[in-house]
Each structure stands twice: as C-alpha cells, then as structure tokens.
Design a protein around this motif. Structure first.
Motif, PDB file in Angstrom:
ATOM      1  N   ASN A  86       5.133 -33.951  11.413  1.00 45.70           N
ATOM      2  CA  ASN A  86       6.036 -32.928  10.868  1.00 45.70           C
ATOM      3  C   ASN A  86       7.401 -33.586  10.689  1.00 45.70           C
ATOM      4  OD1 ASN A  86       7.755 -30.817  10.297  1.00 45.70           O
ATOM      5  ND2 ASN A  86       6.976 -29.472  11.901  1.00 45.70           N
ATOM      6  N   THR A  87       7.743 -33.929   9.443  1.00 39.68           N
ATOM      7  CA  THR A  87       9.000 -34.620   9.171  1.00 39.68           C
ATOM      8  C   THR A  87      10.091 -33.676   8.687  1.00 39.68           C
ATOM      9  OG1 THR A  87       8.248 -35.111   6.914  1.00 39.68           O
ATOM     10  CG2 THR A  87       7.809 -36.775   8.603  1.00 39.68           C
ATOM     11  N   GLY A  88       9.807 -32.381   8.702  1.00 38.29           N
ATOM     12  CA  GLY A  88      10.793 -31.409   8.247  1.00 38.29           C
ATOM     13  C   GLY A  88      11.742 -30.994   9.349  1.00 38.29           C
ATOM     14  N   ARG A  89      12.558 -29.996   9.025  1.00 38.15           N
ATOM     15  CA  ARG A  89      13.577 -29.536   9.968  1.00 38.15           C
ATOM     16  C   ARG A  89      13.179 -28.248  10.689  1.00 38.15           C
ATOM     17  NH1 ARG A  89      16.454 -30.497   5.300  1.00 38.15           N
ATOM     18  NH2 ARG A  89      17.129 -28.332   5.087  1.00 38.15           N
ATOM     19  N   ARG A 148       8.564 -29.236  15.066  1.00 32.64           N
ATOM     20  CA  ARG A 148       9.460 -30.199  14.440  1.00 32.64           C
ATOM     21  C   ARG A 148       9.371 -31.540  15.167  1.00 32.64           C
ATOM     22  NH1 ARG A 148      15.009 -31.213  15.556  1.00 32.64           N
ATOM     23  NH2 ARG A 148      16.135 -32.117  13.771  1.00 32.64           N
ATOM     24  N   LYS A 149       9.174 -32.614  14.402  1.00 37.83           N
ATOM     25  CA  LYS A 149       9.056 -33.987  14.895  1.00 37.83           C
ATOM     26  C   LYS A 149       7.742 -34.267  15.634  1.00 37.83           C
ATOM     27  CE  LYS A 149      14.023 -34.891  15.254  1.00 37.83           C
ATOM     28  NZ  LYS A 149      15.123 -35.366  16.135  1.00 37.83           N
ATOM     29  N   GLN A 150       6.823 -33.322  15.623  1.00 34.01           N
ATOM     30  CA  GLN A 150       5.535 -33.561  16.288  1.00 34.01           C
ATOM     31  C   GLN A 150       4.712 -34.578  15.508  1.00 34.01           C
ATOM     32  OE1 GLN A 150       3.235 -30.045  17.099  1.00 34.01           O
ATOM     33  NE2 GLN A 150       1.458 -31.174  17.850  1.00 34.01           N
ATOM     34  N   LYS A 151       4.026 -35.441  16.239  1.00 36.22           N
ATOM     35  CA  LYS A 151       3.173 -36.465  15.649  1.00 36.22           C
ATOM     36  C   LYS A 151       1.775 -36.314  16.227  1.00 36.22           C
ATOM     37  CE  LYS A 151       3.670 -40.666  17.147  1.00 36.22           C
ATOM     38  NZ  LYS A 151       4.212 -42.011  17.400  1.00 36.22           N
ATOM     39  N   VAL A 152       0.767 -36.280  15.343  1.00 39.15           N
ATOM     40  CA  VAL A 152      -0.625 -36.121  15.767  1.00 39.15           C
ATOM     41  C   VAL A 152      -1.413 -37.344  15.298  1.00 39.15           C
ATOM     42  CG1 VAL A 152      -2.722 -34.740  15.575  1.00 39.15           C
ATOM     43  CG2 VAL A 152      -0.489 -33.609  15.657  1.00 39.15           C
ATOM     44  N   ASN A 153      -2.058 -38.030  16.240  1.00 37.50           N
ATOM     45  CA  ASN A 153      -2.890 -39.184  15.927  1.00 37.50           C
ATOM     46  C   ASN A 153      -4.361 -38.804  16.079  1.00 37.50           C
ATOM     47  OD1 ASN A 153      -0.219 -40.581  17.141  1.00 37.50           O
ATOM     48  ND2 ASN A 153      -1.146 -41.876  15.575  1.00 37.50           N
ATOM     49  N   ILE A 154      -5.136 -39.016  15.025  1.00 40.68           N
ATOM     50  CA  ILE A 154      -6.559 -38.661  15.011  1.00 40.68           C
ATOM     51  C   ILE A 154      -7.382 -39.940  14.887  1.00 40.68           C
ATOM     52  CG2 ILE A 154      -8.337 -37.296  13.856  1.00 40.68           C
ATOM     53  CD1 ILE A 154      -6.024 -35.643  12.613  1.00 40.68           C
ATOM     54  N   SER A 155      -8.224 -40.213  15.896  1.00 40.81           N
ATOM     55  CA  SER A 155      -9.095 -41.398  15.888  1.00 40.81           C
ATOM     56  C   SER A 155     -10.528 -40.956  15.610  1.00 40.81           C
ATOM     57  CB  SER A 155      -9.031 -42.133  17.228  1.00 40.81           C
ATOM     58  OG  SER A 155      -7.719 -42.597  17.473  1.00 40.81           O
ATOM     59  N   LEU A 156     -11.174 -41.618  14.642  1.00 36.72           N
ATOM     60  CA  LEU A 156     -12.500 -41.203  14.187  1.00 36.72           C
ATOM     61  C   LEU A 156     -13.450 -42.384  14.121  1.00 36.72           C
ATOM     62  CD1 LEU A 156     -10.940 -39.317  11.197  1.00 36.72           C
ATOM     63  CD2 LEU A 156     -12.037 -38.117  13.088  1.00 36.72           C
ATOM     64  N   LEU A 157     -14.707 -42.150  14.484  1.00 34.61           N
ATOM     65  CA  LEU A 157     -15.760 -43.142  14.295  1.00 34.61           C
ATOM     66  C   LEU A 157     -16.541 -42.735  13.051  1.00 34.61           C
ATOM     67  CD1 LEU A 157     -17.507 -45.563  15.229  1.00 34.61           C
ATOM     68  CD2 LEU A 157     -18.837 -43.927  16.591  1.00 34.61           C
ATOM     69  N   VAL A 158     -16.581 -43.622  12.040  1.00 35.32           N
ATOM     70  CA  VAL A 158     -17.278 -43.309  10.801  1.00 35.32           C
ATOM     71  C   VAL A 158     -18.366 -44.349  10.560  1.00 35.32           C
ATOM     72  CG1 VAL A 158     -15.194 -42.253   9.849  1.00 35.32           C
ATOM     73  CG2 VAL A 158     -15.720 -44.622   9.305  1.00 35.32           C
ATOM     74  N   ASP A 159     -19.306 -43.991   9.711  1.00 36.14           N
ATOM     75  CA  ASP A 159     -20.422 -44.877   9.371  1.00 36.14           C
ATOM     76  C   ASP A 159     -20.427 -45.074   7.851  1.00 36.14           C
ATOM     77  OD1 ASP A 159     -22.725 -46.338   9.157  1.00 36.14           O
ATOM     78  OD2 ASP A 159     -24.050 -44.845  10.052  1.00 36.14           O
ATOM     79  N   GLY A 160     -19.958 -46.244   7.408  1.00 41.15           N
ATOM     80  CA  GLY A 160     -19.926 -46.497   5.968  1.00 41.15           C
ATOM     81  C   GLY A 160     -18.870 -47.524   5.610  1.00 41.15           C
ATOM     82  N   PRO A 161     -18.771 -47.859   4.331  1.00 43.37           N
ATOM     83  CA  PRO A 161     -17.796 -48.853   3.879  1.00 43.37           C
ATOM     84  C   PRO A 161     -16.379 -48.306   3.929  1.00 43.37           C
ATOM     85  CG  PRO A 161     -18.872 -47.838   2.004  1.00 43.37           C
ATOM     86  CD  PRO A 161     -19.577 -47.317   3.224  1.00 43.37           C
TER      87      PRO A 161
END
Length: 210
Positions: A86-89, A148-161
């Motif tokens: 969230n880069t807004g104010r 405001r200023k919250q950062k969410v990191n999502i880690s995923l395991l995928v199968d494919g190119p």
C-alpha cells in the motif's frame, strides 16, 4: 551628466521580482499541500521479487532430484515471490473491494501451494491468499484491510515454466493499482527532496534581497 541606470541593473527591481517569485512559489506549495491533504490518494503496487526454478537443467533432465508436495511429485518446481504494498496515503479497506470480489493474479503455471503470506510492519494482518477454484494457475487476494505502508509478501510453489505474473483483475474502488519493476521510493523521501529544493530557493532569494 547623470546617466539613467538600466532597469535590469536596478537592485530594487530584482528585489521586487524575487520577492514576488518566492511569494508565488510559497502560495502554490501551500495550495498544493492543502489539495493533497483534502484528496488523499489510495495506491496499491505489486511486483515479482523472485521467480526461481528449484532445479538446474542437469537435475531436471536426469531426475537426480525430485520435489513432492503431499505425495504428489512436482515436475518443474518453481518458487514465486510476489509483493504487494500500500503506497498511498490512506488505508485500503475491505469495503473498497467492489461487490466483495478478490484481486486475481495469474502465475502462468499451476500453483501447487501457498507457502507463506507475511505482512509488515508488525501488527498488520496478512490476507488469506488462496488458489482459485477451477483455475490452479491463479491466486486470489480476498477483501481485506491493507493499512497505509503495509507490505505483503506471498511465497508460492508452482509447477511449470517461468512466466510473468499478471494481474487479471483488481476490482478496487478509488484505488490506483499498478505493477512496478522494483519497490517504489518512499513518499517521505520524495517530500524531503521537495522541501530541500524549496530551502535552496529561499536561501538564494535571501541573498539577492540583502
């Protein structure tokens, strides 16, 4: 015989001109600050932090290594890390998700599992990210509060190119959603630069008015 001094060499003229210029600049900055305060923007930025294969080419060809998830072998395992910020104010609330619809991202390959969803700063709540029903190459971010200023990191395991992560839909009301190639510069830093420039202008003006 007295010779009239050209107007452009008159100290009083330059003092008046610079005083007027500074007054206009200050007035403009004040109006701009008031407008920004009364119309705060909401922005959501996202970018791909990593899209990395767990195998090198030799391993995938010879079968020297295998990866399995809950007993199912992953043929071409990759780890994708997606970051939302969230880069807004102002906060982005769950009510701003139109008709309760989620944000949808396409990974370009089947999502085997959501490995982790982490949120910063401490105290913020991570959204419940899930795999789309009937479309395993997509993930959904349901209506949630993104402060405001919250950062969410999502880690995923995928199968494919390797494929670029695409946002298929972001039904947010009054929120600007955009992809960035790298983390955006902090707005506080940008404001600091602006005030530094204003300080230099005022300092130069004060020298001319002495």
């Amino acid at each position: 015989m007295l010779i009239a001094t050209p107007w452009y060499e008159s100290g009083s003229f330059w003092q008046f001109a610079i005083t007027t210029l500074v007054a206009v600049a200050v007035g403009f900055l004040g109006a701009f600050a008031t407008l920004r305060a009364s119309n705060p923007k909401r922005r959501l930025a996202y970018w791909t932090l990593a899209n990395t294969s767990l195998f090198v080419a030799s391993h995938s060809q010879t079968g020297a290594l295998t990866v399995a998830h809950h007993g199912t072998t992953v043929q071409r395992p990759r780890v994708v890390e997606l970051e939302l910020r969230n880069t807004g104010r102002r906060d982005i609330t769950a009510a701003q998700f139109h008709a309760g619809q989620p944000i949808v991202y396409d990974l370009g390959a089947d999502v085997v599992a959501v490995l982790e969803v982490a949120s910063q700063p401490t105290g913020t709540v991570a959204p419940s990210v899930g795999i789309s029903a009937g479309a395993r190459h997509r993930i959904e971010v349901p209506p949630c509060l993104l402060t405001r200023k919250q950062k969410v990191n999502i880690s995923l395991l995928v199968d494919g190119p390797e494929r670029p992560v695409r946002c298929l839909g972001a039904p947010l009301v009054d929120v600007q959603v955009r992809e960035t190639a790298e983390p955006v510069r902090s707005r506080s830093v940008m404001l600091m630069y602006g005030w530094a420039i204003n300080f230099v202008v005022l300092a130069i003006a004060s020298l001319f008015m002495r």
